[in-house]
Design a protein around this motif. Structure first.
Motif, PDB file in Angstrom:
ATOM      1  N   GLY A  75       3.705   1.243 -11.140  1.00 20.33           N
ATOM      2  CA  GLY A  75       2.546   0.375 -11.065  1.00 20.33           C
ATOM      3  C   GLY A  75       2.764  -1.055 -11.523  1.00 20.33           C
ATOM      4  O   GLY A  75       1.847  -1.876 -11.432  1.00 20.33           O
ATOM      5  N   ARG A  76       3.975  -1.375 -11.987  1.00 10.83           N
ATOM      6  CA  ARG A  76       4.255  -2.725 -12.480  1.00 10.83           C
ATOM      7  C   ARG A  76       5.119  -3.497 -11.484  1.00 10.83           C
ATOM      8  O   ARG A  76       6.132  -2.976 -11.013  1.00 10.83           O
ATOM      9  CB  ARG A  76       4.957  -2.662 -13.843  1.00 10.83           C
ATOM     10  N   ALA A  77       4.731  -4.723 -11.206  1.00 12.92           N
ATOM     11  CA  ALA A  77       5.505  -5.571 -10.294  1.00 12.92           C
ATOM     12  C   ALA A  77       6.730  -6.100 -11.032  1.00 12.92           C
ATOM     13  O   ALA A  77       6.595  -6.766 -12.069  1.00 12.92           O
ATOM     14  CB  ALA A  77       4.646  -6.717  -9.786  1.00 12.92           C
ATOM     15  N   ILE A  78       7.911  -5.805 -10.495  1.00 17.76           N
ATOM     16  CA  ILE A  78       9.160  -6.230 -11.134  1.00 17.76           C
ATOM     17  C   ILE A  78       9.198  -7.746 -11.330  1.00 17.76           C
ATOM     18  O   ILE A  78       9.635  -8.241 -12.373  1.00 17.76           O
ATOM     19  CB  ILE A  78      10.369  -5.776 -10.288  1.00 17.76           C
ATOM     20  N   SER A  79       8.729  -8.494 -10.329  1.00 17.43           N
ATOM     21  CA  SER A  79       8.819  -9.957 -10.391  1.00 17.43           C
ATOM     22  C   SER A  79       7.929 -10.552 -11.461  1.00 17.43           C
ATOM     23  O   SER A  79       8.124 -11.708 -11.863  1.00 17.43           O
ATOM     24  CB  SER A  79       8.467 -10.563  -9.027  1.00 17.43           C
ATOM     25  N   GLY A 122       9.676 -10.637 -17.198  1.00 16.20           N
ATOM     26  CA  GLY A 122      10.839 -11.442 -17.546  1.00 16.20           C
ATOM     27  C   GLY A 122      12.056 -10.552 -17.712  1.00 16.20           C
ATOM     28  O   GLY A 122      11.996  -9.324 -17.548  1.00 16.20           O
ATOM     29  N   GLU A 123      13.175 -11.168 -18.043  1.00 12.79           N
ATOM     30  CA  GLU A 123      14.414 -10.399 -18.195  1.00 12.79           C
ATOM     31  C   GLU A 123      14.268  -9.313 -19.254  1.00 12.79           C
ATOM     32  O   GLU A 123      14.715  -8.180 -19.072  1.00 12.79           O
ATOM     33  CB  GLU A 123      15.564 -11.345 -18.550  1.00 12.79           C
ATOM     34  N   ALA A 124      13.629  -9.669 -20.384  1.00 13.32           N
ATOM     35  CA  ALA A 124      13.440  -8.683 -21.458  1.00 13.32           C
ATOM     36  C   ALA A 124      12.522  -7.556 -21.001  1.00 13.32           C
ATOM     37  O   ALA A 124      12.749  -6.384 -21.328  1.00 13.32           O
ATOM     38  CB  ALA A 124      12.869  -9.353 -22.703  1.00 13.32           C
ATOM     39  N   GLY A 125      11.498  -7.890 -20.240  1.00 12.89           N
ATOM     40  CA  GLY A 125      10.582  -6.872 -19.735  1.00 12.89           C
ATOM     41  C   GLY A 125      11.256  -5.925 -18.764  1.00 12.89           C
ATOM     42  O   GLY A 125      10.999  -4.719 -18.768  1.00 12.89           O
ATOM     43  N   ARG A 126      12.135  -6.476 -17.907  1.00 12.48           N
ATOM     44  CA  ARG A 126      12.854  -5.620 -16.962  1.00 12.48           C
ATOM     45  C   ARG A 126      13.843  -4.714 -17.705  1.00 12.48           C
ATOM     46  O   ARG A 126      14.022  -3.545 -17.339  1.00 12.48           O
ATOM     47  CB  ARG A 126      13.566  -6.461 -15.910  1.00 12.48           C
ATOM     48  N   ARG A 133      13.429  -3.586 -20.720  1.00 11.75           N
ATOM     49  CA  ARG A 133      12.605  -2.565 -21.368  1.00 11.75           C
ATOM     50  C   ARG A 133      12.176  -1.504 -20.350  1.00 11.75           C
ATOM     51  O   ARG A 133      12.159  -0.311 -20.648  1.00 11.75           O
ATOM     52  CB  ARG A 133      11.390  -3.208 -22.019  1.00 11.75           C
ATOM     53  N   LEU A 134      11.849  -1.942 -19.135  1.00 12.97           N
ATOM     54  CA  LEU A 134      11.479  -1.000 -18.076  1.00 12.97           C
ATOM     55  C   LEU A 134      12.630  -0.054 -17.776  1.00 12.97           C
ATOM     56  O   LEU A 134      12.437   1.165 -17.646  1.00 12.97           O
ATOM     57  CB  LEU A 134      11.081  -1.768 -16.816  1.00 12.97           C
ATOM     58  N   ARG A 135      13.841  -0.599 -17.654  1.00 11.85           N
ATOM     59  CA  ARG A 135      15.013   0.250 -17.401  1.00 11.85           C
ATOM     60  C   ARG A 135      15.220   1.233 -18.557  1.00 11.85           C
ATOM     61  O   ARG A 135      15.537   2.403 -18.338  1.00 11.85           O
ATOM     62  CB  ARG A 135      16.264  -0.604 -17.205  1.00 11.85           C
ATOM     63  N   ARG A 136      15.041   0.751 -19.761  1.00 15.90           N
ATOM     64  CA  ARG A 136      15.290   1.580 -20.944  1.00 15.90           C
ATOM     65  C   ARG A 136      14.264   2.711 -21.067  1.00 15.90           C
ATOM     66  O   ARG A 136      14.610   3.834 -21.419  1.00 15.90           O
ATOM     67  CB  ARG A 136      15.258   0.688 -22.184  1.00 15.90           C
ATOM     68  N   GLU A 137      13.002   2.421 -20.773  1.00 18.62           N
ATOM     69  CA  GLU A 137      11.921   3.360 -21.066  1.00 18.62           C
ATOM     70  C   GLU A 137      11.470   4.176 -19.864  1.00 18.62           C
ATOM     71  O   GLU A 137      10.884   5.251 -20.036  1.00 18.62           O
ATOM     72  CB  GLU A 137      10.722   2.584 -21.631  1.00 18.62           C
ATOM     73  N   THR A 138      11.697   3.703 -18.644  1.00 13.72           N
ATOM     74  CA  THR A 138      11.125   4.342 -17.464  1.00 13.72           C
ATOM     75  C   THR A 138      12.176   4.857 -16.493  1.00 13.72           C
ATOM     76  O   THR A 138      11.939   5.834 -15.786  1.00 13.72           O
ATOM     77  CB  THR A 138      10.198   3.346 -16.717  1.00 13.72           C
TER      78      THR A 138
END
Length: 217
Positions: free
Chosen positions: A66-70, A73-77, A79-84
């Protein structure tokens, strides 16, 4: 769980932009497994990198859970890789200074979801129980690939991305690794997007799509 909406991606070359993806649309539901097939160089790995937030589309939108990758930011992406996400690539990317068991636990620790009972079960199901204190260089190629799969699934990710996960293995070992991967995916409830060039590898998954000339047919 994963959605591509009219995604375009090009790379600069000395001869001008090289269009790799030209309006790709794709959806993957929670718990579903999808094989993405296509010839070498057709953009399969590019699509997987966009799904992982390792690259960004030039146009269109990629959404994960449900979250748009674009919009991240780099830190958010990261975190997404780490947690999801769980990531399995042809190159195993195991940490050579860590034992089998510590490599297995690494991703779960980074995600803040280490489960020692699940890690112990994974070691057994991966066929690595007697090798838990060894290092990656002491394992065969098939054992290293099983370990890479187990590490990716240790935190029970919502989405697993796999790029030719059996591509470097002989056919018999590849079949064993694929069966294990699909069984673990089912048990964790993860959605799976697997890139492969092999119809045999794609056959057991829920769906199969073909990528050709930058589009999904």
């Amino acid at each position: 769980m994963l959605e591509f909406r009219q995604v375009h991606k090009a790379y600069a070359t000395p001869l001008g932009p090289l269009e790799v993806l030209t309006g790709v649309n794709l959806t993957l539901a929670a718990g579903e497994s999808l094989a993405l097939m296509g010839e070498s160089g057709c953009g399969k790995s590019t699509l997987l990198h966009l799904a992982a937030g390792l690259d960004l589309p030039d146009r269109g939108e990629v959404r994960v859970a449900g979250r748009a990758i674009s919009s991240l930011g780099e830190a958010g992406r990261a975190r997404l890789r780490r947690e999801t996400l769980g990531l399995v690539f042809q190159q195993f990317h195991l940490v050579p200074s860590l034992t089998v068991l510590d490599n297995l636990r690494l991703q779960a620790r980074l995600a803040g979801r280490e489960d020692r009972a699940w890690s112990a079960e994974l070691v057994e199901r991966l066929g690595l129980a007697g090798l838990a204190r060894r290092y990656p260089e002491q394992l065969s190629g098939g054992q290293q690939q099983r370990l890479a799969i187990g590490r990716a699934l240790a935190p029970r990710p919502a989405l697993l991305l796999a790029d030719e996960p059996t591509g470097n293995l002989d056919e018999s070992t590849a079949d064993e690794v694929l069966d294990l991967l699909l069984a673990l995916v089912r048990d964790t409830g993860s959605a799976l997007l697997m890139v492969t060039h092999s119809p045999r590898v794609a056959a057991p998954l829920d769906r199969c799509l073909q990528l050709s000339h930058g589009r999904i047919g």
